[in-house]
Design a protein around this motif. Structure first.
Motif, mmCIF file in Angstrom:
data_model
loop_
_atom_site.group_PDB
_atom_site.id
_atom_site.type_symbol
_atom_site.label_atom_id
_atom_site.label_comp_id
_atom_site.label_asym_id
_atom_site.label_seq_id
_atom_site.Cartn_x
_atom_site.Cartn_y
_atom_site.Cartn_z
ATOM 1 N N ARG A 1 0.949 -1.331 -0.176
ATOM 2 C CA ARG A 1 0.255 0.051 0.412
ATOM 3 C C ARG A 1 0.979 1.058 -0.055
ATOM 4 N N TYR A 2 2.166 1.311 0.752
ATOM 5 C CA TYR A 2 2.693 2.432 0.724
ATOM 6 C C TYR A 2 3.583 2.937 -0.632
ATOM 7 N N ARG A 3 4.080 2.151 -1.333
ATOM 8 C CA ARG A 3 4.653 1.488 -1.966
ATOM 9 C C ARG A 3 4.295 2.187 -3.299
ATOM 10 N N LEU A 4 2.963 2.185 -3.242
ATOM 11 C CA LEU A 4 1.418 2.933 -4.205
ATOM 12 C C LEU A 4 1.931 4.445 -3.879
ATOM 13 N N LEU B 1 7.941 5.686 4.697
ATOM 14 C CA LEU B 1 7.293 6.504 4.661
ATOM 15 C C LEU B 1 7.426 7.972 4.777
ATOM 16 N N HIS B 2 8.500 8.071 3.901
ATOM 17 C CA HIS B 2 8.429 9.916 2.941
ATOM 18 C C HIS B 2 9.379 9.328 2.631
ATOM 19 N N GLY C 1 5.731 13.161 4.119
ATOM 20 C CA GLY C 1 5.565 12.017 4.671
ATOM 21 C C GLY C 1 3.866 11.383 4.112
ATOM 22 N N TYR C 2 4.319 9.731 3.484
ATOM 23 C CA TYR C 2 2.938 9.948 2.749
ATOM 24 C C TYR C 2 1.921 8.638 3.093
ATOM 25 N N GLY C 3 2.583 8.511 4.567
ATOM 26 C CA GLY C 3 1.731 7.452 5.055
ATOM 27 C C GLY C 3 0.234 7.507 6.397
ATOM 28 N N HIS D 1 -8.656 6.770 1.700
ATOM 29 C CA HIS D 1 -10.044 8.014 0.550
ATOM 30 C C HIS D 1 -9.008 9.888 0.084
ATOM 31 N N ALA D 2 -8.814 9.829 1.847
ATOM 32 C CA ALA D 2 -8.051 11.779 1.657
ATOM 33 C C ALA D 2 -6.774 11.963 0.888
ATOM 34 N N PHE D 3 -5.778 10.210 -0.148
ATOM 35 C CA PHE D 3 -4.501 10.392 0.027
ATOM 36 C C PHE D 3 -4.837 11.177 -1.317
#
Length: 476
Positions: free
Chosen positions: A376-379, A404-405, A451-453, A458-460
């Protein structure tokens, strides 16, 4: 401006919405647009708080005297825009904060506090919405069923033995750590681990020139100084350690925070050679060791010499920072000193949580969760990189092979401007200057640590859009 007409909802859930006069009798498109405007305004004003449950299509349609399909269409568009969320078998709800109410935007943050944010892109935070609740609950039930009564007492200050055994197996398998249960001390996160290590190593600490500021804060609390090491594309320049006079060094070798590089293999060996020659100690902070994307996993330096490395980690990235479960894998000669500093009754992690984590590790549930979250984090990382390449190609993205950043390098002099702009727009992110040691003499770098974690899935998209808009040509 049209005078508002109020329609109280009487069936099912109660809701108070205001449609402009004539909206309810207009055509479907006009009615739908009016309802969407009313719901957006209720969310902006804070009358509909994040997580608030909305009435069903039928219930709201009956009370407003409009078609059910009109309400369904309005809900669907607001879901697509990120104002609402809906999951199969569950009610439609207001999404986590997407636009702060006007009063809240104008209110200054309390002294010493943090303002509420529309988008949380601070580094080092996982998506807590993905916490494996069902697996954790099942593990807790199994652990409590199997635990003898004495396991629920004060126990060993090193931590519950089942957890220490499972950690020893997991860290050996997943991170190449050499450990046994007797050398593991469970603590309430890496922060407590550093406090304890500062107590037993009362000497100056060498740190990376850009690093998490709480690391040096723990040494400052103990009245000790920290000495910055220069950084380059190979990580910390550990060859400078001898010149500092330090006998303890703290590094993030697998994924340097915040630059995102791995410590060069020659430097991994060199820091062990330094420790052996000086009776020194490497504190290895493996803060996001589970998350590797474009390269083979980089094992722990601890494996090169377990008697010269204090390895620390936690579940704050993989599960939740709220669990407050961390660990130290210590050299045998340091265990007694750390336990003395911790105290016989200083048991900061609840026994049930320890036993639950032990079961989750032993059953394979932890591995399954890590693999799923890694994907999920890779995507998310890929979406971040693609969006910036398309909408802000002048921004250089680095440090993305793990973690995660990402580090977004900016032209010289732009960091402070962009960070201020983000603050005004309710976007939580960090400027690189936040992590620079005050005595660091290496070259200054302007950039953002993003950070993208943290954002829920739904909010990303909305968070990513808000980030891109910070840069020139995108509304910045």
């Amino acid at each position: 401006m049209d005078e508002g007409v109020t329609f109280p909802v009487r069936a099912g859930l109660d809701l108070h919405v205001e449609l402009a006069r004539g909206s309810a009798g207009a055509g479907g498109g006009g009615t739908r647009a009016g309802l969407m405007r009313a719901l957006r305004e209720a969310i902006r004003a804070g009358r509909l708080a994040p997580g608030s449950r909305l009435p069903s299509y039928r219930s709201l349609a009956v009370d407003l005297g409009i078609a059910r399909n009109t309400v369904a269409g309005a809900y669907a568009e607001l879901i697509a825009e990120g104002w609402l969320v809906a999951r199969p078998g569950s009610a439609t709800r207001v999404a986590p904060r997407v636009v702060a109410p006007a009063a809240e935007r104008a209110r200054p943050a309390p002294a010493g506090g943090v303002a509420r944010r529309a988008h949380d892109l601070m580094p080092g935070r996982p998506d807590t919405a993905s916490f494996p609740r069902a697996a954790w609950l099942a593990a807790a039930r199994r652990a409590l069923t199997a635990a003898p009564s004495q396991a629920l007492g004060l126990g060993d200050p090193r931590g519950q033995l089942p957890l220490r055994r499972e950690l020893a197996d997991y860290l050996a398998r997943a991170r190449g750590v050499h450990a046994d249960a007797e050398r593991i001390v469970v603590c309430s996160g890496v922060d407590q681990a550093l406090r304890l290590l500062a107590a037993v190593r009362p000497t100056p600490l060498a740190v990376e020139g850009y690093a998490l500021f709480t690391q040096r804060a723990r040494w400052a609390e103990a009245g000790l100084s920290t000495l910055p090491l220069e950084l380059d594309e190979g990580g910390a320049r550990v060859g400078d350690l001898a010149a500092t006079g330090a006998r303890t060094v703290l590094l993030t070798p697998a994924h340097q925070f915040p630059m995102g590089v791995a410590l060069h293999p020659e430097r991994r060996s060199a820091v062990i050679d330094w420790a052996r020659a000086t009776d020194g100690l490497l504190i290895e902070d493996d803060y996001d060791g589970e998350y590797r994307y474009d390269r083979q996993p980089v094992g722990a330096v601890q494996g090169l010499d377990p008697e010269r490395v204090a390895y620390v980690g936690s579940v704050s990235k993989s599960l939740s920072p709220g669990l407050r479960i961390g660990w130290m894998v210590l050299p045998e000669w340091l265990v007694g000193d750390v336990l003395a500093a911790k105290g016989a009754w200083e048991l900061t992690v609840g026994c049930v949580d320890q036993l639950t984590l032990a079961d989750l590790l032993g059953s394979g549930g932890y591995d399954r969760h890590v693999r799923q979250s890694r994907q999920r984090y890779r995507l998310r990382r890929d979406r971040l990189v693609a969006a910036l390449a398309e909408r802000a190609p002048e921004v250089e993205v680095s440090g993305i092979a793990a973690g995660l950043h990402a580090l977004l390098r900016l032209p010289s002099g732009e960091e402070e401007t962009v960070v201020r702009r983000a603050g005004r727009r309710g976007i939580g992110l960090a400027g690189l200057a936040l992590y620079r040691h005050p005595d660091y003499r290496g070259p200054a770098v302007d950039g953002l640590v993003v950070g993208y974690g943290a954002p829920p899935e739904h909010a990303f998209p909305a968070a990513l859009d808000a980030l891109c808009r910070l840069f020139p040509g995108q509304g910045g």
